[in-house]
Design an enzyme around this catalytic site. Sequence first.
Site, PDB file in Angstrom:
ATOM      1  N   GLY A  80       0.848  -1.138   0.088  1.00  0.00           N
ATOM      2  CA  GLY A  80       0.045  -0.014  -0.108  1.00  0.00           C
ATOM      3  C   GLY A  80       0.990   1.190   0.045  1.00  0.00           C
ATOM      4  CB  THR A  81       3.797   1.877   1.685  1.00  0.00           C
ATOM      5  OG1 THR A  81       3.438   1.583   2.881  1.00  0.00           O
ATOM      6  CG2 THR A  81       4.904   3.214   2.080  1.00  0.00           C
ATOM      7  CG  ASN A 159      -4.955   3.760   9.672  1.00  0.00           C
ATOM      8  OD1 ASN A 159      -5.102   4.794   9.073  1.00  0.00           O
ATOM      9  ND2 ASN A 159      -3.763   3.508  10.404  1.00  0.00           N
ATOM     10  CD  GLN A 187      -7.093  -0.582   7.459  1.00  0.00           C
ATOM     11  OE1 GLN A 187      -7.709  -1.531   7.611  1.00  0.00           O
ATOM     12  NE2 GLN A 187      -5.640  -0.726   7.792  1.00  0.00           N
ATOM     13  CG  HIS A 209      -0.392  -6.674   4.823  1.00  0.00           C
ATOM     14  ND1 HIS A 209      -0.681  -6.319   6.253  1.00  0.00           N
ATOM     15  CD2 HIS A 209      -0.163  -5.547   4.044  1.00  0.00           C
ATOM     16  CE1 HIS A 209      -0.261  -4.984   6.379  1.00  0.00           C
ATOM     17  NE2 HIS A 209       0.227  -4.665   5.079  1.00  0.00           N
ATOM     18  CB  THR A 245      11.330 -10.012 -11.752  1.00  0.00           C
ATOM     19  OG1 THR A 245      12.468  -9.612 -12.347  1.00  0.00           O
ATOM     20  CG2 THR A 245      10.929 -11.318 -11.635  1.00  0.00           C
ATOM     21  CB  CYS A 333       6.927   4.625  20.561  1.00  0.00           C
ATOM     22  SG  CYS A 333       8.239   5.035  21.688  1.00  0.00           S
TER      23      CYS A 333
HETATM   24  N1  PLP Z   1      -2.529   3.031   4.202  1.00  0.00           N
HETATM   25  C1  PLP Z   1      -3.344   2.447   5.196  1.00  0.00           C
HETATM   26  C2  PLP Z   1      -4.645   3.354   5.513  1.00  0.00           C
HETATM   27  C3  PLP Z   1      -3.165   1.580   6.191  1.00  0.00           C
HETATM   28  O1  PLP Z   1      -3.791   1.122   7.254  1.00  0.00           O
HETATM   29  C4  PLP Z   1      -1.468   0.862   5.916  1.00  0.00           C
HETATM   30  C5  PLP Z   1      -1.275  -0.245   6.611  1.00  0.00           C
HETATM   31  O2  PLP Z   1      -1.501  -0.113   7.667  1.00  0.00           O
HETATM   32  C6  PLP Z   1      -1.012   1.403   4.660  1.00  0.00           C
HETATM   33  C7  PLP Z   1      -1.496   2.496   3.911  1.00  0.00           C
HETATM   34  C8  PLP Z   1       0.230   0.957   4.358  1.00  0.00           C
HETATM   35  O3  PLP Z   1       0.029  -0.473   3.685  1.00  0.00           O
HETATM   36  P1  PLP Z   1       1.379  -1.255   3.469  1.00  0.00           P
HETATM   37  O4  PLP Z   1       1.614  -1.924   5.036  1.00  0.00           O
HETATM   38  O5  PLP Z   1       0.839  -2.515   2.436  1.00  0.00           O
HETATM   39  O6  PLP Z   1       2.388  -0.794   2.985  1.00  0.00           O
END
Ligand code: PLP
Length: 394
Positions: A80-81, A159, A187, A209, A245, A333
């Site tokens: 996602g990032t 999230n 999410q 995931h 790849t 933290c």
């Molecule tokens: N965006 C949201 C709203 C998330 O909850 C998360 C993961 O917690 C991410 C992005 C990041 O996803 P990834 O862990 O696949 O990089």
Amino acid sequence: MRDKVIYFDNNATTAVAPEVFEAMKPFYLENYGNPSSIYTFGGLLKKDIEQARARVAKLLGSTFTDREGHYSEIMFTSCGTESDSAAIYSALQTCPKRRKVVTTKVEHPAVLNLCKELERKGYKISYVPVDSRGRLDMEILKEQIDNDTAVVSVMWANNEVGNIYPVEEIAKIAHAKGALFHTDAVQAVGKIPMNMDESEIDMLSLSAHKLHGPKGIGALYIRKGIRFKPFLTGGHQEKGRRAGTENVAGIVGLGKAAELALEKLEEENTRVKALRDRLEEGIKNNIPQIRINGDLESRLPNTSSISFEYIEGESILMLMDRLKICASSGSACTTGSLEPSHVLRSMGIPYTAAHGTIRFSLSVYNTEEEVDYCIEHLPKVISTLRSMSPFWAE
Ligand code: PLP
């Protein structure tokens, strides 16, 4: 003592569905070729990748196919990032005259920290605030989107508190000013219905995931006709849009997870929602001085953020851990001390409540028995901790 954990932390990550694991296995041990190879052993894997792409497209409600019959609005990434970075980076590269990004104060760090970096590089970033229920201030959002805005990036669902944001409405506002619209739907995908064919969203991020797929694989939806500049350059994979790849096993796993998520969408919004509501009711009825956070009118069906006043979330998690119940706290933290998360702080939740916030996030694998076990044992955890708190007076 229970031997199996009760996993109420599905917004952090999820168990890989057994069907997903089975679907992935052959791609490690038997069909391990490189899909770019000329010989059949590698090249044939292209059809598995395209089957997965079609499954992801179906979950999102995207029916467009290119001349080769591929669901080319879907591009695979590593997470996602990466999808978030790729979308925002591409928007800025393809609209170089515009120097502004509009986002919100409650985005995931995947977007927020990227925006901070862009700020350091000279871009203007506008962070739209939220109210005490985490709802966006739509007036400020409208004011902030202007002719200098390249992209508006607003998460589909939060999230931490589960709020669902009006992304379709925001996409229209962005388009009226000539800006692109991206949504971090990490999410939301698999938890609420989506129909990208009927949508104005230009780009959408997702991650396997979070929907019972494997870690290390994600996707970016890019609407047909939207110009895209690759974030990762190198090889010609993913039609030249994302080099590297292909993670064939991961892609197949994401495809299978997407297929299952679509089948279970109804259950997520009925049985899982009912379990979440049962948990909240049980906690409300058995524990005094709690607060359920977020937009109770517009929330993900699986998420509940609850503040237990006058105690620390980490202590609650530690005692819950002894009961084999997994959840998350609303703190992060930073600089060695536990601070309430940026989401709870943006909502202005008082410190005494924000510190004692726990996020419960359920999935189709949870049961009524698990919820009832939690309702039975949590009151003791909270009263034990409150009896030690200098701030607590019953
Ligand atoms: N965006 C949201 C709203 C998330 O909850 C998360 C993961 O917690 C991410 C992005 C990041 O996803 P990834 O862990 O696949 O990089």
